[in-house]
Design a protein around this motif. Structure first.
Motif, short mmCIF file in Angstrom:
data_model
loop_
_atom_site.label_atom_id
_atom_site.label_comp_id
_atom_site.label_asym_id
_atom_site.label_seq_id
_atom_site.Cartn_x
_atom_site.Cartn_y
_atom_site.Cartn_z
N GLN A 1 -4.31 -1.03 -16.06
CA GLN A 1 -4.73 0.11 -15.24
C GLN A 1 -6.22 0.32 -15.38
OE1 GLN A 1 -3.06 3.97 -16.25
NE2 GLN A 1 -3.58 4.84 -14.27
N THR B 1 -7.85 7.87 -13.71
CA THR B 1 -6.47 7.38 -13.59
C THR B 1 -6.45 6.48 -12.35
OG1 THR B 1 -5.85 9.41 -12.42
CG2 THR B 1 -5.37 9.29 -14.77
N LYS C 1 -9.35 2.63 -15.75
CA LYS C 1 -9.48 3.92 -16.43
C LYS C 1 -10.86 4.54 -16.30
CE LYS C 1 -6.59 5.36 -18.69
NZ LYS C 1 -5.46 6.28 -18.35
#
Length: 201
Positions: free
Chosen positions: A180, A115, A182
């Motif tokens: 994002q 994350t 990952k």
């Protein structure tokens, strides 16, 4: 374009009406590397003292390529190195800047997690370039034409001639407002490592 004069501090005018946040410079008449300025080099502190090269994976190096002078909305400055301003050599520069809804030049610090950092560009990126700047790392290119999705990433590298590859997991997840990281991978998102990026809508 310009003809080099070998004089440090040469100012090259441009018509973007924006500060150049990333620059690629290459001699047109002689064999040289593409030399890269990016506002995120050295964590954004005096990035005009640093450069990268497109043809290799090396991290940032200190330099006089930009004559230690920050670019402005009307010009950028080069030193007298053969790579940017030797006498009687011809050069070309490609300049990039952030434009709302169209492009974003930026940087981030990795956290080593699946994350990873959320990067807000303000648009859904169709092309993303990522490079580790604090150390060795390939110039990765991801785009929606070849399959930049939340379930698949096909990768090309600017610094080598390999065919595209498809990693076993998603490295970058795009969204309607950015992307994002990952994966906790060294070349994308290692803890406390620095990365630069360019995104285009």
């Amino acid at each position: 374009t310009w003809e080099g004069d070998g004089v440090a501090g040469r100012q090259i005018a441009h018509d973007m009406n924006k500060i150049s946040e990333m620059m690629w410079v290459k001699s047109r008449s002689h064999s040289t590397s593409w030399h890269v300025y990016h506002k995120g080099l050295n964590s954004g502190v005096n990035p005009e003292d640093y450069y990268l090269q497109l043809q290799d994976a090396d991290g940032e190096s200190t330099t006089n390529r930009w004559d230690n002078t920050a670019p402005t909305s009307t010009n950028f400055t080069v030193g007298n190195a053969n790579a940017v301003n030797a006498s009687n050599r011809d050069y070309i520069a490609m300049l990039f800047a952030s434009v709302d809804g169209i492009s974003k030049v930026g940087s981030y610090t990795g956290n080593g997690s699946t994350t990873g950092p959320v990067i807000t560009t303000g648009f859904a990126p169709r092309l993303i370039m990522i490079k580790r700047s604090s150390g060795d790392g390939d110039w990765y290119i991801l785009d929606t034409v070849r399959g930049l999705t939340s379930s698949s990433n096909k990768l090309l590298k600017l610094n080598d001639d390999d065919a595209q590859s498809t990693p076993s997991s998603v490295y970058v997840e795009p969204s309607s407002t950015g992307f994002q990281l990952k994966v906790g991978y060294l070349h994308y998102n290692f803890n406390n490592e620095k990365y630069i990026y360019y995104a285009h809508a």
